[in-house]
Design an enzyme around this catalytic site. Structure first.
Site, PDB file in Angstrom:
ATOM      1  N   GLY A   1      -8.696   7.339  -6.471  1.00  0.00           N
ATOM      2  CA  GLY A   1      -7.555   6.685  -5.856  1.00  0.00           C
ATOM      3  C   GLY A   1      -7.798   5.192  -5.713  1.00  0.00           C
ATOM      4  O   GLY A   1      -8.817   4.766  -5.155  1.00  0.00           O
TER       5      GLY A   1
ATOM      6  N   ASP B   1      -6.452   3.186  -3.827  1.00  0.00           N
ATOM      7  CA  ASP B   1      -6.500   2.795  -2.415  1.00  0.00           C
ATOM      8  C   ASP B   1      -7.933   2.871  -1.886  1.00  0.00           C
ATOM      9  O   ASP B   1      -8.369   1.993  -1.127  1.00  0.00           O
ATOM     10  CB  ASP B   1      -5.559   3.657  -1.582  1.00  0.00           C
TER      11      ASP B   1
ATOM     12  N   ASP C   1       0.873  -1.173   0.000  1.00  0.00           N
ATOM     13  CA  ASP C   1       0.000   0.000   0.000  1.00  0.00           C
ATOM     14  C   ASP C   1       0.905   1.216   0.000  1.00  0.00           C
ATOM     15  O   ASP C   1       1.419   1.633   1.040  1.00  0.00           O
ATOM     16  CB  ASP C   1      -0.911  -0.023   1.224  1.00  0.00           C
ATOM     17  N   ILE C   2       1.124   1.787  -1.185  1.00  0.00           N
ATOM     18  CA  ILE C   2       2.081   2.884  -1.347  1.00  0.00           C
ATOM     19  C   ILE C   2       1.338   4.201  -1.188  1.00  0.00           C
ATOM     20  O   ILE C   2       0.642   4.665  -2.101  1.00  0.00           O
ATOM     21  CB  ILE C   2       2.780   2.817  -2.721  1.00  0.00           C
TER      22      ILE C   2
END
Length: 255
Positions: free
Chosen positions: A107, A109, A6-7
């Site tokens: 995003g 994420d 998870d960058i």
């Protein structure tokens, strides 16, 4: 074994999965200026510290919101263990439908965490991500990601108050003794903690009015445990939803 990344803008969260369970978790600073060799050393050290051999590593997947970081980590993985890094995208089966205009601009994420929240809860579900930014996202009962809000994160707010003013001090993220601050650092902590929580409560209430059914509310992200006690809305904290969403997505992608 599967390695997930998870960058984020501040740090890289790493999760190692064996089967469906996470067996190790690490975190590195996000720095696009660091060469791949530095991240390779981080990874070798992380495996050594946990006593887990990387020989069983078969796949790796990343979600990145930082330009260039996935390529850097991918190079480290290829050189270390000959593993190709999969970069998660909206074109993959994320467990939900991204029912918004321009889903590729959302995003990844947020979509991964929302997909995992829906897998855990069914729908409707409201997911609050508490990190560099605070996101509040809504997934409908039939599994459609329909949007949400983005606002400033707790630590970002503390930094901005210091960086963008002449006299306000830099303070760390710590629990205020009261909503009534009597000295400047206490005022800042109270404002950030209670103000952020109040804003999140308000957004959850508004989103709950526009979705059919009674949504469950989940909190995730590095600062979720800090914010949780200040919320009035009933919720539960679910750590590592992005890493877990990456693992679920990789299993669907490979299967």
């Amino acid at each position: 074994m599967l390695l997930t990344f998870d960058i984020g803008n501040t740090s890289v969260g790493c999760g190692l999965f064996d089967g469906s369970g996470m067996v190790a978790r690490w975190r590195f600073d996000t720095d696009p200026r660091r060469p791949w060799q530095a991240y390779a050393e981080d990874l070798k050290r992380a495996f050594a510290d946990t006593g887990i051999s990387a020989d069983g590593l078969t796949a790796a997947i990343a979600a990145s919101v930082v330009r260039g970081m996935a390529a850097t980590l991918g190079k480290a993985l290829r050189e270390l263990w000959g593993i190709s890094l999969i970069e998660a995208s909206v074109s993959m089966d994320l467990g939900i439908e991204a029912a918004v205009p321009g889903p590729e601009a959302v995003g990844i994420d947020r979509l991964l965490a929302s997909g995992e929240a829906y897998r855990l809860c069914g729908g409707p579900v409201i997911l609050v991500g508490v990190g560099t930014a605070v996101t509040v996202d809504l997934v409908s009962g039939d599994g459609r990601f329909v949007g949400g809000t983005i606002s400033v994160g707790l630590q970002t707010a503390l930094w901005a108050l210091h960086a963008r003013t002449s006299l306000l001090p830099q303070v760390d993220l710590a629990a205020p003794e009261s909503v009534l601050g009597r000295e400047t650092p206490a005022c800042i902590r109270a404002g950030v903690a209670y103000g952020t929580a109040g804003g999140v409560d308000r957004v959850i209430a508004e989103l709950s009015e526009i979705v059919e059914g009674d949504p469950q509310v989940l909190l995730t992200g590095g600062d979720a445990p800090f914010l949780s006690p200040y919320l009035h809305t009933a919720h539960r904290v679910e750590p590592d939803l992005i890493l877990r969403g990456l693992a679920s997505t990789c299993r669907r992608h490979s299967g």
